[in-house]
Write a protein that holds these residues in place. Structure first.
Motif, mmCIF file in Angstrom:
data_model
loop_
_atom_site.group_PDB
_atom_site.id
_atom_site.type_symbol
_atom_site.label_atom_id
_atom_site.label_comp_id
_atom_site.label_asym_id
_atom_site.label_seq_id
_atom_site.Cartn_x
_atom_site.Cartn_y
_atom_site.Cartn_z
ATOM 1 N N GLY A 74 0.819 -1.208 0.000
ATOM 2 C CA GLY A 74 0.000 0.000 0.000
ATOM 3 C C GLY A 74 0.852 1.257 0.000
ATOM 4 N N TYR A 75 1.893 1.240 0.857
ATOM 5 C CA TYR A 75 2.760 2.411 0.910
ATOM 6 C C TYR A 75 3.487 2.595 -0.415
ATOM 7 C CZ TYR A 75 5.776 5.983 2.792
ATOM 8 O OH TYR A 75 6.410 7.174 3.012
ATOM 9 N N SER A 76 3.960 1.467 -1.009
ATOM 10 C CA SER A 76 4.658 1.553 -2.295
ATOM 11 C C SER A 76 3.716 2.070 -3.372
ATOM 12 C CB SER A 76 5.182 0.176 -2.708
ATOM 13 O OG SER A 76 5.875 -0.409 -1.655
ATOM 14 N N LEU A 77 2.494 1.562 -3.369
ATOM 15 C CA LEU A 77 1.521 1.983 -4.374
ATOM 16 C C LEU A 77 1.378 3.495 -4.390
ATOM 17 C CD1 LEU A 77 -0.876 1.009 -6.271
ATOM 18 C CD2 LEU A 77 -2.308 1.294 -4.262
ATOM 19 N N ALA A 78 1.200 4.068 -3.196
ATOM 20 C CA ALA A 78 0.999 5.512 -3.115
ATOM 21 C C ALA A 78 2.283 6.265 -3.398
ATOM 22 C CB ALA A 78 0.459 5.868 -1.725
ATOM 23 N N SER A 79 3.397 5.817 -2.781
ATOM 24 C CA SER A 79 4.601 6.639 -2.856
ATOM 25 C C SER A 79 5.295 6.488 -4.200
ATOM 26 C CB SER A 79 5.561 6.289 -1.722
ATOM 27 O OG SER A 79 5.888 4.926 -1.770
ATOM 28 N N LEU A 80 5.318 5.259 -4.784
ATOM 29 C CA LEU A 80 5.955 5.122 -6.096
ATOM 30 C C LEU A 80 5.175 5.922 -7.134
ATOM 31 C CD1 LEU A 80 6.915 1.335 -6.096
ATOM 32 C CD2 LEU A 80 8.429 3.294 -5.851
ATOM 33 N N ALA A 81 3.857 5.873 -7.073
ATOM 34 C CA ALA A 81 3.051 6.553 -8.082
ATOM 35 C C ALA A 81 3.202 8.058 -7.988
ATOM 36 C CB ALA A 81 1.589 6.146 -7.929
ATOM 37 N N SER A 82 3.068 8.631 -6.793
ATOM 38 C CA SER A 82 3.022 10.093 -6.767
ATOM 39 C C SER A 82 4.243 10.736 -6.121
ATOM 40 C CB SER A 82 1.739 10.574 -6.093
ATOM 41 O OG SER A 82 1.632 10.035 -4.821
ATOM 42 N N SER A 83 5.249 9.931 -5.753
ATOM 43 C CA SER A 83 6.481 10.562 -5.270
ATOM 44 C C SER A 83 7.664 10.232 -6.152
ATOM 45 C CB SER A 83 6.796 10.107 -3.839
ATOM 46 O OG SER A 83 5.791 10.526 -2.980
ATOM 47 N N VAL A 84 7.673 9.063 -6.807
ATOM 48 C CA VAL A 84 8.846 8.631 -7.559
ATOM 49 C C VAL A 84 8.607 8.738 -9.061
ATOM 50 C CG1 VAL A 84 10.434 6.720 -8.001
ATOM 51 C CG2 VAL A 84 9.549 7.101 -5.693
ATOM 52 N N TRP A 85 7.593 8.024 -9.547
ATOM 53 C CA TRP A 85 7.416 7.968 -10.997
ATOM 54 C C TRP A 85 6.798 9.247 -11.549
ATOM 55 C CZ3 TRP A 85 5.201 2.515 -9.897
ATOM 56 C CH2 TRP A 85 6.270 1.611 -9.763
ATOM 57 N N TYR A 86 5.924 9.858 -10.785
ATOM 58 C CA TYR A 86 5.315 11.095 -11.260
ATOM 59 C C TYR A 86 5.180 12.052 -10.072
ATOM 60 C CZ TYR A 86 2.474 14.034 -14.278
ATOM 61 O OH TYR A 86 2.011 15.066 -15.043
ATOM 62 N N PRO A 87 6.306 12.630 -9.689
ATOM 63 C CA PRO A 87 6.273 13.467 -8.476
ATOM 64 C C PRO A 87 5.322 14.649 -8.644
ATOM 65 C CG PRO A 87 8.531 13.096 -9.235
ATOM 66 C CD PRO A 87 7.628 12.622 -10.320
#
Lengths: 408, 183
Positions: free
Chosen positions: B76-89
């Motif tokens: 869950g944390y990866s889902l949120a953070s990878l999507a809107s912090s890493v791949w598309y900040p």
């Protein structure tokens, strides 16, 4: 099972009482010493007199939390029933008899308020400079504040007195007549209890930051008081279970229920605290976020980290275990741990109000909780030993004592 | 569907009239060293599951739930953070690129979801349900286990199993009837 009268041995808890007395003396002497000499270091210091009142307020809130948690849980267990409540009832009941003492201990807080040592809204210049405080002055002013405090205490003392009187009647005439009466009384009393404690929390703690507000604040203060009283009850019960009559009465099933409740209360506290954070974080409005800025900067953030991990995450993981909840020796350690963390959390809520920029440590902030907890233990043991350890007139007592620890 | 390994003899079963008799017998059987046994009752009796050593036998459903919860939390944390912090900040109102408090609700919900699912699925996989045939059905009176009788079956898989000894032992526990269960 033979009907026992569950009278405690005359020496039960005497050691704890003595320790409580010594702690109270040391704590209060050190607290009074903080009036005459500077007690802190780091950050912006305040006058010794102010520091005394700040620390006194912190200690008072611990004492008051123990009384209010006891009263709330006593009302709650009368309403819901259940073996855990019957086992812990006398502990909560003794706690409610200390509310008049809490009222007396509140007098120095009133003095601190009138002498302008605690609350910002008592400072006429500060109120004049802030339009928000000027608008709030109709509610937040010394005389109305004092009247409200008197009303809250009057209400708490009245319901505590009635509950104790009914409990004595239940002892004298066992059966459903009085137990139903107490149940009905508890329902109404609990409803107004939440209002009274909420307003008290707003008046005495939240108004330390008078321009700031949070709607969930009072609720997590109440839940925190519940944790205090519950951990205290677990410590008392497990300590008593080392000898008769509680050794055979207290079953792993009861500890399991108390442990589950402790887990639930701790989780609820974390959930409510986090709800406040996320709403304020998402809104990011200057008048709201400032409360967190004072608490996550200048050294205070380490206190916040300790609270997040040691009060919430680690106990959460530990209390998941079934075996720990059923084992008195381990559960008492968890109870003691969370009891101390409640004081740390109150410290983090209260103290940064006066040292907003920089972490400030005063030994009076350790002396005051020590003194008040010691005093509470000392007075509590005296009250607790006045009556049998279990409510002998309770019609469901035998059910609660069933070996499997009925969930009744 | 899990295939139950067939033994020629499944075990020895005792029939009791009251739950108290059953739980006493179960406790004695556990104390006598029998481990592979099961109790059958018309309604759940919490203390019996305690006494057959259900919690002491390292019940793996709890472990499955924990593993599921951890995977769900990290997921869950990866889902949120990878999507809107890493791949598309995303820069939202000048907050940090990793606004972790905002990710906690997603993390929490995913933890509960995956933990709950692994609990249910793990339970189904480990208890062998659905299972249309079970050797205990060979005992005629067993149909009353859903009505008013309480049964305890010590299974032949138990290392201490000895048919004559088990039959004798169960006979001393106040059983109404002790019968062999054919596999």
């Amino acid at each position: 099972m033979a009907i026992a009268n569950y009278t405690l041995s005359p020496t039960a808890l005497d050691k704890q009482r003595k320790i409580g007395f010594i702690a109270a003396v040391i704590g209060f002497v050190l607290l009074l010493a903080a009036i005459v000499m500077p007690s802190g270091f780091g950050g912006t210091s305040v006058t010794p007199m102010s520091q005394f009142f700040h620390s006194y307020l912190l200690g008072f809130l611990v004492f008051f939390g123990l009384c209010m948690g006891s009263l709330g849980l006593l009302l709650l267990q009368y309403l819901t029933g259940g073996a855990w409540g019957i086992m812990a009832r006398r502990v909560f009941e003794a706690g409610t008899r200390l509310i008049p003492i809490a009222a007396i201990l509140f007098i120095p807080v009133i003095i601190g308020m009138f002498t302008n040592n605690i609350y910002l809204w008592t400072n006429a210049a500060a109120v004049k400079a802030s339009p928000v405080l000027t608008d709030k002055a109709g509610y937040l002013n010394p005389s109305f504040w004092t009247i409200r405090a008197v009303v809250f205490f009057a209400y708490f003392i009245v319901i505590a007195t009635v509950l104790n009187k009914y409990a004595r009647n239940l002892d004298a005439t066992p059966g459903f007549k009085w137990s139903r009466k107490i149940e009905n009384f508890s329902g109404g009393a609990l409803f107004f209890f939440f209002f009274a404690v909420s307003f008290a929390a707003v008046d005495w703690i939240m108004s330390l930051s008078p321009e700031w507000y949070s709607t969930v604040y009072a609720f997590f203060i109440i839940v925190g008081q519940g944790i205090l009283a519950l951990t205290f009850a677990i410590m008392v019960l497990v300590t008593l279970s080392r000898e008769e009559p509680m050794a055979s009465a207290l079953k792993p099933g009861h500890l399991h229920d108390l442990g589950k409740l402790l887990f639930a209360f701790n989780f609820l506290w974390g959930y409510l605290s986090f709800s406040q954070l996320i709403i304020i974080y998402a809104g990011n409005l200057p008048e709201e976020i400032v409360w967190y800025h004072h608490r996550i900067r200048g050294g205070w953030q380490y206190v916040a980290y300790v609270i997040i991990f040691v009060h919430f995450i680690i106990p959460f993981a530990i209390l998941l275990s079934r075996d720990i909840k059923r084992n008195g020796r381990r559960l008492i350690m968890m109870a003691g741990w969370l009891f101390i963390m409640r004081i740390v959390d109150l410290y983090w809520l209260v103290e940064p109000n006066w040292h907003q920029a920089q972490f400030f440590f005063s030994w009076a902030d350790i002396a005051a909780p020590l003194g008040f907890v010691g005093l509470y233990v000392y007075l509590f043991v005296g009250q607790y030993k006045k009556h049998a350890a279990l409510p002998t007139g309770e019609p469901e007592l035998q059910l609660a004592l069933h070996p499997k620890g009925a969930h009744g | 569907m899990k295939q139950v390994k067939r033994y020629p003899i499944y075990g020895v079963m005792a029939e009791y009239d009251t739950p108290t008799q059953l739980s006493d017998a179960t406790k004695r059987a556990f104390d006598a060293g029998y481990r592979v046994m099961d109790a059958y009752t018309p309604y759940p009796i919490e203390e019996v599951s305690e006494m057959i050593g259900f919690h002491r036998k390292h019940n793996k459903v709890a472990l499955a739930t924990l593993i599921g919860g951890v995977i769900g939390g990290i997921g869950g944390y990866s889902l949120a953070s990878l999507a809107s912090s890493v791949w598309y900040p995303l820069n939202i109102a000048g907050r940090p690129f990793i606004p972790w408090p905002m990710y906690i609700p997603v993390t929490f919900e995913c933890t509960i979801l995956v933990a709950g699912l692994s609990c249910a699925i793990g339970m189904m996989m480990m208890n062998g349900l659905p299972q249309p045939y079970h050797p205990v059905f060979n005992v005629e009176s067993f149909s009353r286990s859903t009505n008013d009788r309480f049964f305890l079956c010590i299974e032949s898989r138990d290392p201490k199993y000895d048919e004559a000894a088990v039959t004798d032992f169960l006979g001393t526990t106040g059983a109404r009837e002790v019968v062999r269960v054919d596999g």
